[in-house]
Structures are given as structure tokens and as C-alpha cells.
Design a protein around this motif. Structure first.
Motif, PDB file in Angstrom:
ATOM      1  N   TYR A 114      48.288 -50.142 -15.205  1.00 45.68           N
ATOM      2  CA  TYR A 114      48.522 -50.514 -13.888  1.00 45.68           C
ATOM      3  C   TYR A 114      49.829 -50.474 -13.565  1.00 45.68           C
ATOM      4  O   TYR A 114      50.130 -50.080 -12.406  1.00 45.68           O
ATOM      5  N   VAL A 115      50.700 -50.950 -14.150  1.00 45.94           N
ATOM      6  CA  VAL A 115      52.157 -50.758 -14.025  1.00 45.94           C
ATOM      7  C   VAL A 115      52.555 -49.337 -13.907  1.00 45.94           C
ATOM      8  O   VAL A 115      53.283 -48.869 -12.941  1.00 45.94           O
ATOM      9  N   SER A 116      52.399 -48.576 -14.944  1.00 53.11           N
ATOM     10  CA  SER A 116      52.502 -47.098 -14.854  1.00 53.11           C
ATOM     11  C   SER A 116      51.765 -46.622 -13.449  1.00 53.11           C
ATOM     12  O   SER A 116      52.350 -45.552 -12.847  1.00 53.11           O
ATOM     13  N   SER A 117      50.846 -46.836 -13.069  1.00 52.97           N
ATOM     14  CA  SER A 117      50.151 -46.262 -11.652  1.00 52.97           C
ATOM     15  C   SER A 117      51.061 -46.676 -10.734  1.00 52.97           C
ATOM     16  O   SER A 117      51.217 -46.016  -9.847  1.00 52.97           O
ATOM     17  N   PHE A 118      51.455 -47.984 -10.709  1.00 55.70           N
ATOM     18  CA  PHE A 118      52.208 -48.366  -9.398  1.00 55.70           C
ATOM     19  C   PHE A 118      53.500 -47.577  -9.272  1.00 55.70           C
ATOM     20  O   PHE A 118      53.943 -47.061  -8.248  1.00 55.70           O
ATOM     21  N   LEU A 119      54.182 -47.570 -10.584  1.00 57.86           N
ATOM     22  CA  LEU A 119      55.435 -46.573 -10.566  1.00 57.86           C
ATOM     23  C   LEU A 119      55.082 -45.237 -10.139  1.00 57.86           C
ATOM     24  O   LEU A 119      56.104 -44.741  -9.436  1.00 57.86           O
ATOM     25  N   PHE A 120      53.908 -44.847 -10.610  1.00 63.52           N
ATOM     26  CA  PHE A 120      53.759 -43.207 -10.619  1.00 63.52           C
ATOM     27  C   PHE A 120      53.500 -42.883  -9.087  1.00 63.52           C
ATOM     28  O   PHE A 120      54.306 -42.144  -8.386  1.00 63.52           O
ATOM     29  N   VAL A 121      52.614 -43.576  -8.430  1.00 62.93           N
ATOM     30  CA  VAL A 121      52.355 -43.412  -7.002  1.00 62.93           C
ATOM     31  C   VAL A 121      53.605 -43.778  -6.052  1.00 62.93           C
ATOM     32  O   VAL A 121      53.839 -42.799  -5.278  1.00 62.93           O
ATOM     33  N   VAL A 137      56.019 -48.345  -1.861  1.00 57.94           N
ATOM     34  CA  VAL A 137      55.673 -49.367  -2.545  1.00 57.94           C
ATOM     35  C   VAL A 137      54.402 -50.176  -2.451  1.00 57.94           C
ATOM     36  O   VAL A 137      53.735 -50.690  -3.292  1.00 57.94           O
ATOM     37  N   LEU A 138      54.199 -50.382  -1.091  1.00 55.55           N
ATOM     38  CA  LEU A 138      52.972 -51.048  -0.563  1.00 55.55           C
ATOM     39  C   LEU A 138      51.659 -50.180  -1.090  1.00 55.55           C
ATOM     40  O   LEU A 138      50.698 -50.820  -1.518  1.00 55.55           O
ATOM     41  N   THR A 139      51.950 -48.844  -0.830  1.00 62.39           N
ATOM     42  CA  THR A 139      50.461 -48.082  -1.271  1.00 62.39           C
ATOM     43  C   THR A 139      50.441 -48.335  -2.778  1.00 62.39           C
ATOM     44  O   THR A 139      49.076 -48.366  -3.175  1.00 62.39           O
ATOM     45  N   PHE A 143      47.158 -49.651  -4.466  1.00 57.62           N
ATOM     46  CA  PHE A 143      46.319 -48.861  -5.584  1.00 57.62           C
ATOM     47  C   PHE A 143      46.287 -49.509  -6.744  1.00 57.62           C
ATOM     48  O   PHE A 143      44.939 -49.624  -7.231  1.00 57.62           O
ATOM     49  N   SER A 144      47.180 -50.239  -7.474  1.00 59.49           N
ATOM     50  CA  SER A 144      47.055 -50.755  -8.721  1.00 59.49           C
ATOM     51  C   SER A 144      46.446 -52.031  -8.710  1.00 59.49           C
ATOM     52  O   SER A 144      45.605 -52.031  -9.534  1.00 59.49           O
ATOM     53  N   ILE A 145      46.701 -52.914  -7.528  1.00 63.29           N
ATOM     54  CA  ILE A 145      45.829 -54.131  -7.594  1.00 63.29           C
ATOM     55  C   ILE A 145      44.271 -53.795  -7.523  1.00 63.29           C
ATOM     56  O   ILE A 145      43.401 -54.499  -8.199  1.00 63.29           O
ATOM     57  N   GLY A 146      43.887 -52.742  -6.565  1.00 59.02           N
ATOM     58  CA  GLY A 146      42.694 -52.323  -6.352  1.00 59.02           C
ATOM     59  C   GLY A 146      42.090 -51.862  -7.517  1.00 59.02           C
ATOM     60  O   GLY A 146      40.718 -52.258  -8.153  1.00 59.02           O
ATOM     61  N   PHE A 148      42.967 -52.686 -10.842  1.00 64.21           N
ATOM     62  CA  PHE A 148      42.834 -53.947 -11.480  1.00 64.21           C
ATOM     63  C   PHE A 148      41.519 -54.428 -11.125  1.00 64.21           C
ATOM     64  O   PHE A 148      40.631 -54.710 -12.150  1.00 64.21           O
ATOM     65  N   PHE A 149      41.237 -54.791  -9.975  1.00 60.19           N
ATOM     66  CA  PHE A 149      40.408 -55.557  -9.539  1.00 60.19           C
ATOM     67  C   PHE A 149      38.821 -54.567  -9.816  1.00 60.19           C
ATOM     68  O   PHE A 149      37.969 -55.305 -10.360  1.00 60.19           O
ATOM     69  N   ILE A 150      38.893 -53.517  -9.599  1.00 61.01           N
ATOM     70  CA  ILE A 150      37.671 -52.759  -9.752  1.00 61.01           C
ATOM     71  C   ILE A 150      37.303 -52.463 -11.152  1.00 61.01           C
ATOM     72  O   ILE A 150      36.166 -53.013 -11.579  1.00 61.01           O
ATOM     73  N   PHE A 151      38.151 -52.294 -11.855  1.00 58.18           N
ATOM     74  CA  PHE A 151      38.161 -51.913 -13.582  1.00 58.18           C
ATOM     75  C   PHE A 151      38.067 -52.941 -14.256  1.00 58.18           C
ATOM     76  O   PHE A 151      37.089 -53.233 -15.159  1.00 58.18           O
ATOM     77  N   ASP A 152      38.948 -53.850 -14.147  1.00 53.98           N
ATOM     78  CA  ASP A 152      39.240 -54.907 -14.921  1.00 53.98           C
ATOM     79  C   ASP A 152      38.224 -56.230 -14.729  1.00 53.98           C
ATOM     80  O   ASP A 152      37.538 -56.792 -15.695  1.00 53.98           O
ATOM     81  N   VAL A 153      38.411 -56.328 -13.356  1.00 54.77           N
ATOM     82  CA  VAL A 153      37.353 -57.776 -12.836  1.00 54.77           C
ATOM     83  C   VAL A 153      36.116 -57.265 -12.716  1.00 54.77           C
ATOM     84  O   VAL A 153      35.086 -58.055 -13.237  1.00 54.77           O
ATOM     85  N   GLU A 154      35.517 -56.306 -12.012  1.00 58.77           N
ATOM     86  CA  GLU A 154      34.266 -56.207 -11.656  1.00 58.77           C
ATOM     87  C   GLU A 154      33.448 -55.566 -12.686  1.00 58.77           C
ATOM     88  O   GLU A 154      32.318 -55.951 -12.938  1.00 58.77           O
ATOM     89  N   PHE A 155      34.176 -54.287 -13.005  1.00 58.41           N
ATOM     90  CA  PHE A 155      33.212 -53.584 -14.366  1.00 58.41           C
ATOM     91  C   PHE A 155      33.560 -54.000 -15.444  1.00 58.41           C
ATOM     92  O   PHE A 155      33.018 -53.569 -16.692  1.00 58.41           O
ATOM     93  N   ASN A 156      34.587 -54.894 -16.078  1.00 55.73           N
ATOM     94  CA  ASN A 156      34.819 -55.252 -17.107  1.00 55.73           C
ATOM     95  C   ASN A 156      35.404 -54.133 -18.004  1.00 55.73           C
ATOM     96  O   ASN A 156      34.909 -54.056 -19.054  1.00 55.73           O
ATOM     97  N   VAL A 157      35.796 -52.871 -17.673  1.00 56.84           N
ATOM     98  CA  VAL A 157      36.340 -51.909 -18.467  1.00 56.84           C
ATOM     99  C   VAL A 157      37.622 -52.136 -19.207  1.00 56.84           C
ATOM    100  O   VAL A 157      38.738 -52.440 -18.198  1.00 56.84           O
ATOM    101  N   LEU A 158      37.895 -51.807 -20.360  1.00 56.91           N
ATOM    102  CA  LEU A 158      38.940 -52.275 -20.967  1.00 56.91           C
ATOM    103  C   LEU A 158      40.002 -50.999 -20.727  1.00 56.91           C
ATOM    104  O   LEU A 158      39.701 -49.811 -21.344  1.00 56.91           O
ATOM    105  N   LEU A 159      41.192 -50.977 -19.962  1.00 52.38           N
ATOM    106  CA  LEU A 159      41.945 -50.087 -19.999  1.00 52.38           C
ATOM    107  C   LEU A 159      43.257 -50.711 -20.535  1.00 52.38           C
ATOM    108  O   LEU A 159      43.650 -51.749 -20.918  1.00 52.38           O
ATOM    109  N   PRO A 160      44.186 -49.348 -20.939  1.00 47.62           N
ATOM    110  CA  PRO A 160      45.459 -49.871 -21.533  1.00 47.62           C
ATOM    111  C   PRO A 160      46.321 -50.908 -20.811  1.00 47.62           C
ATOM    112  O   PRO A 160      46.738 -50.582 -19.417  1.00 47.62           O
ATOM    113  N   LYS A 161      46.655 -51.849 -21.475  1.00 50.76           N
ATOM    114  CA  LYS A 161      47.130 -53.015 -20.644  1.00 50.76           C
ATOM    115  C   LYS A 161      48.927 -53.038 -21.355  1.00 50.76           C
ATOM    116  O   LYS A 161      48.984 -52.647 -22.534  1.00 50.76           O
TER     117      LYS A 161
END
Length: 170
Positions: A114-121, A137-139, A143-146, A148-161
Motif C-alpha cells: 500500500y505504501v509502495s503503491s502510493f509512492l509509485f503512483v 498525491v491525492l490520486t 488508489f492506495s486506500i481504495g 486497501f479497502f477492496i483487498f484487505d477489508v472486503e475480500f480479506n486477501v493477504l497482501l504484503p504489509k
């Protein structure tokens, strides 16, 4: 090359023939390895049907044969020797995307996705796209919050943190 007479010729970095031969040789190496491995686990016909490596073995034989045909035809075609696969300026543009992508992949291991995606984008939009810093920065944040919400909260997919997610208890 295009038919535009005003286009300046780009200095050749590598010919199409060299690229084709190298790619076909790599595919041939993959085919040999896969063929050997499938032969090892069983590529024959058992009393109850094909063994586990039967179909993959013959697919690797086809891949190897196609690779050999590709190598021979690339070496025999004199036009490919002169054809420019990539010029210096085009290769520079490719590196402008490739290098940040490699840095992103490596930073995922340290900072998390999530942090890497924020920095990359954000940095990609600022440095490559020349877009305003606040928009970038807003985009990146949206993107990163979205993500996180989709993968971590809604689908409970474990991604590297990384450490930031750990600080927030995720």
C-alpha cells in the motif's frame, strides 16, 4: 520506421535478429528443462491412462521445436540483421518506466504494497507525467486506500504489509 520523411533516424541499439535469437534460445532452454522434468515425473502411458507429465512433456517438445525453427529462420533472414528492434531514444523511454517499476517491486518487500503503491503512483505522475503535486498525491492516496479497502477489508486477501500497516494494527 514510419514513412514520414521528416523523422530523424534513431541510432540502433540492438537488431531484431539478435533479440529473436536470444528470446528463442531462452524459450528453448525452458522447453528442455520442462521436457526433462516432465520425463522425470512420468511422460508415458500407464495402464490407467497418461502419466502426470505426458501432456506437458509433448507441449515442451512442441515449444522446443518451435524455438529451433525460430532460431534457424532468424539466422537465415538477412533483413532481420539490419532491422532496428529498439533505438536509443525508445530504449530510454522504456527505462523511464522499467526502472521505477523494479524499484516499486523491491520496495513492496520493505514498505508493503500500500505504501509502495502510493509512492509509485504519486511519484510516477509527478516525475513522468508532469502532473501537479497535489493531484498526484491525492490520486496515489485514493488508489492506495481504495486498494486497501477492496483487498484487505472486503475480500480479506493477504497482501504484503509494511511498518505503517503494523503501526495501525493491520
Amino acid at each position: 520506421m514510419s514513412d514520414d520523411p521528416h523523422e530523424v533516424a534513431d541510432a540502433s541499439l540492438v537488431s531484431t535478429r539478435n533479440v529473436e535469437v536470444v528470446v528463442m534460445a531462452l524459450l528453448l532452454a525452458v522447453a528442455v528443462f520442462l521436457g526433462w522434468d516432465n520425463w522425470r515425473i512420468g511422460a508415458g502411458w500407464a495402464p490407467d491412462g497418461p502419466q502426470a507429465g505426458y501432456f506437458p512433456f509433448y507441449l515442451s517438445v512442441l515449444l522446443g521445436g518451435a524455438s529451433l525453427v525460430g532460431i534457424v529462420s532468424a539466422l537465415r533472414d538477412p533483413a532481420l540483421r539490419e532491422e532496428v528492434f529498439v533505438g536509443r531514444s525508445a530504449f530510454g523511454r522504456v527505462l523511464r518506466v522499467f526502472i521505477p517499476t523494479v524499484i516499486f517491486v523491491l520496495s513492496v518487500q520493505i514498505l508493503g504494497i500500500y505504501v509502495s503503491s502510493f509512492l509509485f503512483v504519486s511519484l510516477f505522475m509527478i516525475l513522468i507525467g508532469k502532473i501537479a503535486v497535489w493531484k498526484s498525491v491525492l490520486t496515489g492516496l485514493i488508489f492506495s486506500i481504495g486498494m486497501f479497502f477492496i483487498f484487505d477489508v472486503e475480500f480479506n486477501v493477504l497482501l504484503p504489509k509494511g511498518p505503517l500497516e503494523a503501526a495501525f494494527g493491520f
